[in-house]
Scaffold this motif. Structure first.
Motif, PDB file in Angstrom:
ATOM      1  N   MET A   1       9.865   9.471   1.433  1.00 40.42           N
ATOM      2  CA  MET A   1       9.149  10.692   1.057  1.00 40.42           C
ATOM      3  C   MET A   1       9.745  11.311  -0.201  1.00 40.42           C
ATOM      4  SD  MET A   1       8.399  12.545   4.718  1.00 40.42           S
ATOM      5  CE  MET A   1       7.244  11.833   5.902  1.00 40.42           C
TER       6      MET A   1
ATOM      7  N   LEU B   1       5.143   3.779   3.744  1.00 46.62           N
ATOM      8  CA  LEU B   1       4.535   5.039   3.304  1.00 46.62           C
ATOM      9  C   LEU B   1       3.644   4.773   2.098  1.00 46.62           C
ATOM     10  CD1 LEU B   1       4.295   8.173   3.296  1.00 46.62           C
ATOM     11  CD2 LEU B   1       6.345   8.227   1.864  1.00 46.62           C
TER      12      LEU B   1
ATOM     13  N   THR C   1       0.918   6.947  -0.440  1.00 47.18           N
ATOM     14  CA  THR C   1       0.401   8.272  -0.786  1.00 47.18           C
ATOM     15  C   THR C   1      -0.416   8.184  -2.068  1.00 47.18           C
ATOM     16  OG1 THR C   1       2.440   9.226   0.113  1.00 47.18           O
ATOM     17  CG2 THR C   1       1.011  10.694  -1.154  1.00 47.18           C
TER      18      THR C   1
ATOM     19  N   THR D   1      10.075  17.598   0.237  1.00 43.18           N
ATOM     20  CA  THR D   1       9.366  16.346  -0.036  1.00 43.18           C
ATOM     21  C   THR D   1       8.408  16.000   1.101  1.00 43.18           C
ATOM     22  OG1 THR D   1      11.237  15.091   0.879  1.00 43.18           O
ATOM     23  CG2 THR D   1      11.211  15.456  -1.492  1.00 43.18           C
ATOM     24  N   ALA D   2       8.790  16.321   2.337  1.00 42.45           N
ATOM     25  CA  ALA D   2       7.898  16.063   3.471  1.00 42.45           C
ATOM     26  C   ALA D   2       6.631  16.911   3.363  1.00 42.45           C
ATOM     27  CB  ALA D   2       8.622  16.355   4.783  1.00 42.45           C
TER      28      ALA D   2
ATOM     29  N   VAL E   1       4.366  15.340   0.665  1.00 40.46           N
ATOM     30  CA  VAL E   1       3.696  14.126   1.150  1.00 40.46           C
ATOM     31  C   VAL E   1       2.591  14.476   2.146  1.00 40.46           C
ATOM     32  CG1 VAL E   1       4.031  12.039   2.534  1.00 40.46           C
ATOM     33  CG2 VAL E   1       5.641  12.592   0.701  1.00 40.46           C
TER      34      VAL E   1
END
Length: 216
Positions: A110, A153, A155, A172-173, A176
């Motif tokens: 992330m 992950l 994105t 950062t979480a 995302v």
């Protein structure tokens, strides 16, 4: 005295010529990228990734995140999309004779994703992609199975969605999640593999693209 003045004048003319030529090349690249020239866009991205690989790590970026940034590879480029892949492995340290996880691979993924999106959306010279996709991989090791590299992950951020993100204040979480990052976790919070779409075939590229502008 006259020769010194003449020498300075000649030097001024040479420097001016170099600056003008560099500016013209930069404008040509910017125009070609705006018109959707895939070869030019790919060259711009490759040039930037190469520059970031040799750039000193910014103090505010952790070594693990910067390692992920410097490992970015182009997956796909078109007139609107820049798609890259990178790596996140987490971190383990030996504490009192036991290996302890100090950085979860998904958390690191992330952090790498947030930084990569920020740089690709706002720091590419001569091109502002409409969308950026970052796929983060890790090495999956399991007993009785071949070690493999899996995506944990993925994105995709449009420029419009990115404008709604507070890049300075959000974690950062949060970044995302706001951008719809896809991931899976097991009951222990460890990342699980996810499926990502295969890249499209490479578009036909214009052989007559303008030369790359020099970096100054």
């Amino acid at each position: 005295m006259e020769w010194a003045v003449l020498g300075l004048f000649i030097m001024f003319v040479i420097v001016t010529y170099i600056v003008v030529q560099g500016t013209r090349a930069a404008l040509a690249w910017r125009k070609a990228a705006a018109e959707g020239d895939v070869k030019v866009i790919r060259d711009i991205v490759e040039d930037s990734l190469g520059a970031w690989r040799s750039m000193k790590r910014p103090k505010e970026v952790s070594p693990d995140v910067w390692r992920g940034i410097q490992g970015m590879q182009i997956v796909e480029v078109d007139a609107e999309l820049v798609r890259v892949s990178c790596q996140a492995e987490g971190d383990y340290r030996l504490v009192n004779g036991r290996w302890v996880e100090t950085a979860n691979p998904l958390h690191e993924a992330m952090a790498v994703t947030a930084k990569a999106l920020d740089m690709l959306l706002y720091e590419l010279p001569h091109h502002k992609p409409g969308r950026v996709q970052v796929d983060v991989y890790m090495t999956m090791r399991e007993p009785d199975r071949v070690t493999e590299r899996v995506c944990i992950l993925s994105t995709t951020a449009s420029r419009e969605d990115a404008r709604q993100v507070d890049w300075e204040e959000w974690t950062t979480a949060q970044i995302v999640e706001a951008l719809g990052g896809r991931y899976r976790m097991d009951d222990l919070g460890q990342p699980l593999p996810i499926e990502v779409e295969a890249p499209k075939s490479v578009e036909a590229e214009d052989a007559g693209a303008p030369p790359a502008p020099s970096r100054r």
